[in-house]
Structures are given as structure tokens and as C-alpha cells.
Design a protein around this motif. Sequence first.
Motif, PDB file in Angstrom:
ATOM      1  N   GLY A 208     117.575 128.336  77.216  1.00 22.41           N
ATOM      2  CA  GLY A 208     116.399 127.584  76.791  1.00 22.41           C
ATOM      3  C   GLY A 208     116.466 126.125  77.185  1.00 22.41           C
ATOM      4  O   GLY A 208     117.311 125.681  77.968  1.00 22.41           O
ATOM      5  N   GLN A 209     115.541 125.358  76.607  1.00 21.34           N
ATOM      6  CA  GLN A 209     115.522 123.916  76.815  1.00 21.34           C
ATOM      7  C   GLN A 209     116.679 123.270  76.056  1.00 21.34           C
ATOM      8  O   GLN A 209     117.074 123.723  74.989  1.00 21.34           O
ATOM      9  CB  GLN A 209     114.193 123.337  76.326  1.00 21.34           C
ATOM     10  N   GLY A 210     117.174 122.191  76.611  1.00 20.22           N
ATOM     11  CA  GLY A 210     118.307 121.532  75.977  1.00 20.22           C
ATOM     12  C   GLY A 210     117.999 121.006  74.594  1.00 20.22           C
ATOM     13  O   GLY A 210     118.844 121.077  73.694  1.00 20.22           O
ATOM     14  N   TYR A 211     116.767 120.498  74.359  1.00 15.95           N
ATOM     15  CA  TYR A 211     116.456 119.884  73.071  1.00 15.95           C
ATOM     16  C   TYR A 211     116.337 120.892  71.935  1.00 15.95           C
ATOM     17  O   TYR A 211     116.375 120.525  70.767  1.00 15.95           O
ATOM     18  CB  TYR A 211     115.190 119.035  73.157  1.00 15.95           C
ATOM     19  N   GLU A 212     116.156 122.194  72.272  1.00 15.39           N
ATOM     20  CA  GLU A 212     116.061 123.197  71.215  1.00 15.39           C
ATOM     21  C   GLU A 212     117.314 124.075  71.154  1.00 15.39           C
ATOM     22  O   GLU A 212     117.330 125.078  70.462  1.00 15.39           O
ATOM     23  CB  GLU A 212     114.832 124.079  71.435  1.00 15.39           C
ATOM     24  N   THR A 213     118.350 123.699  71.877  1.00 14.97           N
ATOM     25  CA  THR A 213     119.567 124.498  71.950  1.00 14.97           C
ATOM     26  C   THR A 213     120.696 123.807  71.198  1.00 14.97           C
ATOM     27  O   THR A 213     120.885 122.593  71.313  1.00 14.97           O
ATOM     28  CB  THR A 213     119.983 124.709  73.426  1.00 14.97           C
ATOM     29  N   TRP A 214     121.432 124.599  70.413  1.00 18.64           N
ATOM     30  CA  TRP A 214     122.547 124.095  69.623  1.00 18.64           C
ATOM     31  C   TRP A 214     123.824 124.812  70.038  1.00 18.64           C
ATOM     32  O   TRP A 214     123.790 125.968  70.458  1.00 18.64           O
ATOM     33  CB  TRP A 214     122.307 124.333  68.132  1.00 18.64           C
ATOM     34  N   VAL A 215     124.934 124.127  69.899  1.00 21.59           N
ATOM     35  CA  VAL A 215     126.238 124.679  70.260  1.00 21.59           C
ATOM     36  C   VAL A 215     127.144 124.608  69.042  1.00 21.59           C
ATOM     37  O   VAL A 215     127.351 123.520  68.477  1.00 21.59           O
ATOM     38  CB  VAL A 215     126.869 123.911  71.435  1.00 21.59           C
ATOM     39  N   MET A 216     127.654 125.764  68.620  1.00 21.17           N
ATOM     40  CA  MET A 216     128.589 125.811  67.497  1.00 21.17           C
ATOM     41  C   MET A 216     129.970 126.204  68.029  1.00 21.17           C
ATOM     42  O   MET A 216     130.107 127.187  68.753  1.00 21.17           O
ATOM     43  CB  MET A 216     128.149 126.818  66.441  1.00 21.17           C
ATOM     44  N   LEU A 217     130.968 125.437  67.650  1.00 23.06           N
ATOM     45  CA  LEU A 217     132.354 125.717  68.041  1.00 23.06           C
ATOM     46  C   LEU A 217     133.128 126.149  66.810  1.00 23.06           C
ATOM     47  O   LEU A 217     133.100 125.461  65.776  1.00 23.06           O
ATOM     48  CB  LEU A 217     132.994 124.475  68.661  1.00 23.06           C
ATOM     49  N   GLN A 254     113.972 121.895  66.162  1.00 24.62           N
ATOM     50  CA  GLN A 254     113.992 121.015  65.000  1.00 24.62           C
ATOM     51  C   GLN A 254     112.553 120.650  64.622  1.00 24.62           C
ATOM     52  O   GLN A 254     111.709 120.418  65.487  1.00 24.62           O
ATOM     53  CB  GLN A 254     114.796 119.751  65.300  1.00 24.62           C
ATOM     54  N   LYS A 255     112.302 120.582  63.316  1.00 21.26           N
ATOM     55  CA  LYS A 255     110.952 120.336  62.826  1.00 21.26           C
ATOM     56  C   LYS A 255     110.977 119.390  61.636  1.00 21.26           C
ATOM     57  O   LYS A 255     111.971 119.291  60.925  1.00 21.26           O
ATOM     58  CB  LYS A 255     110.290 121.662  62.406  1.00 21.26           C
ATOM     59  N   PHE A 256     109.848 118.715  61.429  1.00 20.85           N
ATOM     60  CA  PHE A 256     109.647 117.954  60.198  1.00 20.85           C
ATOM     61  C   PHE A 256     108.278 118.319  59.639  1.00 20.85           C
ATOM     62  O   PHE A 256     107.420 118.871  60.340  1.00 20.85           O
ATOM     63  CB  PHE A 256     109.771 116.443  60.438  1.00 20.85           C
ATOM     64  N   PHE A 270     110.139 118.684  66.936  1.00 19.98           N
ATOM     65  CA  PHE A 270     110.604 117.443  67.541  1.00 19.98           C
ATOM     66  C   PHE A 270     110.246 117.396  69.030  1.00 19.98           C
ATOM     67  O   PHE A 270     109.883 116.351  69.554  1.00 19.98           O
ATOM     68  CB  PHE A 270     112.128 117.326  67.409  1.00 19.98           C
ATOM     69  N   ASP A 271     110.441 118.528  69.722  1.00 17.27           N
ATOM     70  CA  ASP A 271     110.342 118.568  71.189  1.00 17.27           C
ATOM     71  C   ASP A 271     111.283 117.559  71.832  1.00 17.27           C
ATOM     72  O   ASP A 271     111.020 117.043  72.922  1.00 17.27           O
ATOM     73  CB  ASP A 271     108.898 118.316  71.661  1.00 17.27           C
ATOM     74  N   ALA A 272     112.366 117.283  71.155  1.00 24.17           N
ATOM     75  CA  ALA A 272     113.419 116.388  71.648  1.00 24.17           C
ATOM     76  C   ALA A 272     114.629 116.646  70.776  1.00 24.17           C
ATOM     77  O   ALA A 272     114.525 117.260  69.714  1.00 24.17           O
ATOM     78  CB  ALA A 272     112.992 114.923  71.567  1.00 24.17           C
ATOM     79  N   TRP A 273     115.805 116.176  71.194  1.00 27.32           N
ATOM     80  CA  TRP A 273     116.966 116.439  70.346  1.00 27.32           C
ATOM     81  C   TRP A 273     117.047 115.472  69.180  1.00 27.32           C
ATOM     82  O   TRP A 273     117.733 115.707  68.205  1.00 27.32           O
ATOM     83  CB  TRP A 273     118.249 116.439  71.169  1.00 27.32           C
ATOM     84  N   ARG A 274     116.283 114.382  69.234  1.00 25.58           N
ATOM     85  CA  ARG A 274     116.157 113.506  68.081  1.00 25.58           C
ATOM     86  C   ARG A 274     114.912 112.643  68.247  1.00 25.58           C
ATOM     87  O   ARG A 274     114.495 112.324  69.368  1.00 25.58           O
ATOM     88  CB  ARG A 274     117.387 112.624  67.903  1.00 25.58           C
ATOM     89  N   ILE A 275     114.282 112.294  67.116  1.00 27.54           N
ATOM     90  CA  ILE A 275     113.153 111.368  67.106  1.00 27.54           C
ATOM     91  C   ILE A 275     113.342 110.415  65.930  1.00 27.54           C
ATOM     92  O   ILE A 275     114.067 110.705  64.977  1.00 27.54           O
ATOM     93  CB  ILE A 275     111.800 112.095  66.985  1.00 27.54           C
TER      94      ILE A 275
END
Length: 400
Positions: A208-217, A254-256, A270-275
Amino acid sequence: MSAFRWVALTSLAIGLLPAGGCAFFPVSGPSSASINAQSSPTSPYGLVPLTPETIDVIAAFEPKGLAGTFTDRRPSSNIKFGVGDIVSVTVFEAAAGGLYIPLEAGVRPGNYVALPDQVVDNDGNITVPYAGAIRAAGRTNVQIQNDIIARIKNRAIEPQVVVALSQQRTSLISIIGEVNTPLRFAMPAAGAGDRILDAITRAGGIKGQGYETWVMLERDHRRATVPFENLVMNASNNIFVQPGDRIYVYREQQKFLAFGATGNQGEFPFDAWRINLAEAVAKAAGLVDQQADATSIYLYRREPREVARRLGIDVNNIHDELVPVIFTVNLRDPGGYFLATRLQVRNQDILFVANAQSYEIDKFLSFVNHVAVTAHSIESPIAGASITRADVAGHAVVAP
């Protein structure tokens, strides 16, 4: 309609209001006075005005991602063998006629013998002739070599031993989820230094897009999660992988939420990784000019108790580990917009803009006017009859 009658009807409209006053009218949320009074009967909360000092406290306690949880920034050390790994052992002697090399083999170059590959057993051992059971699990190849040499050196002719990992079945790294090629791969040799992004690249990259993708280690029974774009933008989170790491890639936009006197209400991605807060207000179509109180912009979220204390909130009556906090900013102050650009919005934050007091007065006057117009219309003769004031009070009395 006479002035006396209009005043009487206005008094009647006021009298029809319940004891709650303005609570009689529909509203989109609490008033700024109620929020500022911290008068909630259901959930105590802290009210924090947005200031440069407040923002500095919040920024200092922002989640640190992978780097904050896994503080060892070094690449992996030499690979240690584990149960199930397949090991090869080769023994060299200085001359033929020793423990492993017969005299007739002396013409063969190298003077070595390669033992059959073997699996590290459930006890963590391998077996070497004339040396017996050798501990392999949890040890490096050099440690195993030295142990074998120590056991045969008095019987073999200047022995040298080479131990190699023929097939690696432990010390693997797993990458699953929203990647193009989920896989498990062997831990690279010491010094290779694969990082998290390198491992994701081995798996074909993210879907997917980077801003909606999360990585868990997951490592050593601990977990940490970070947005994919944070890995790219913040080099400190792109840490080295270690044997046994499990990397899970998933998508979560991510949503508000926005309520109150904003141009649009509802759930906004958000359509971004942070706003920041200013961007969130803009995404909700700004403030409604005729309705919004620009001095009463509120952001709802929960903060850890330590952060709440640093923000000056009395947490003695709040027993949860996450303390409800409402941040408030005044956008009538020109500097308020600068503050709003510094506060980062988090997933599931709630933005609320209170109504201006004049807007509530307008609603009341509109209600009074509606009552007056309605009363005037029903006062006119209908089918030879007139409706008295008693009808307005709810009594159906028709005069002939």
C-alpha cells in the motif's frame, strides 16, 4: 398584532422553555463554558491551554517507535547455532597417520576429512568422533571449533577444525503481512548489517501507500510499532534486524473525528503519516463563520499519567493509566495558528469547535419569532370561529 400581544406571546415562549434554558435547543456538543468549567459528571478530565511550553512537553513524550523500545543500535553479532540447524565439520591434521588421516592417504593434498552433516539435536549437541558430544546450541562456530580441538589435540597431529553452518534453520527473520512476498530468510553473516527497510525490501516492498502502512517489530517478547514513512524519514527507527525478529506489516489509515462548528463533521483520514492541528481544522473545512467561537477550539485525547502530571493536571481523582485531556487553543489570537501547526494530531483524536454565544442567542430569537408567527396565524378566523389564548396554552376552547 399589538405590541402587548407580542410581548405576551414572547413571555409564553419563554415560559414554555424547560428549566434547562438553552438545553431546550438542539446543539452539536457542549458549550465552551461547560468545557472550561470541567463540569463533566461522567468522566473527569484535564483542560490544558495550548502554549509553547505545553507543546514542548507533549513533543518530549511522543512515542519513540522502534528506537525507543529497542535501544541496541549495533548490528547482530556472530550467528549462534540453534536446535535444528545443520552443521558441517571438517578436521585437518598436519600429517597422515594421525587420528583421522590414515598413512595411505598421505599423498592426498590437504590431509583433511569432512564429517557428514548433522543436525543440532534437541539437547543442543552435535557428535564428533573421538571428541564425543559437543555443545553447539547458543555458541558460535569459533567456540565449537575450539572445543573440538581441545578434545582431540592430544590424539591428533596438530589438528585444525572448521565448523560451518550448512543449513540455517534458526536465527531466521520473518516478514509477513502487507508485503509483496512474505518470507523467512536466514540472518545475514556478521557485519552484513541488514536493517528493517532492507528486510522489507527482501520481501518485495510494501503493497500500500507509505502513509497508511505500519510496521510492527517483535523481538524477545517485546513489540513496537511505527509508521512506515517514519522509518524512511527518521533514520533512528530504521534499526538493525536481529536473529529471530518477526516483522509484521499492515495497513491502517489514521483518522480523526470532527464535531461542532466546523465546515464538515465526521471522520477524516490523515492521508499522511502525520498532520498538525491546523491541518486537521482545514481538513474539516475550517470554522463556520456565523456559528463558530474561534476562541474555543478543543482537541480531545488521552495521555499517559506522567505526561498529564507534566502538563499540570491533578491526576489524583483519575485512576486510569491514560488520562483524558482536552487541549484548547484560541484562533482569534494570530499566534494561535502558529501553535496549532506545532501540535501533532494522533489517530482517533477528536476535534471540537464550540458555538459562539451570539449563535445561541440567535437560535433563541428565532424560536421566539417562530412562536409569535405561529400564534398570529392561528389567531385569524377559521371557519367562523376564533382560537383564544387558551388554545396557545394547550386547551382546545373554540369560541362560537
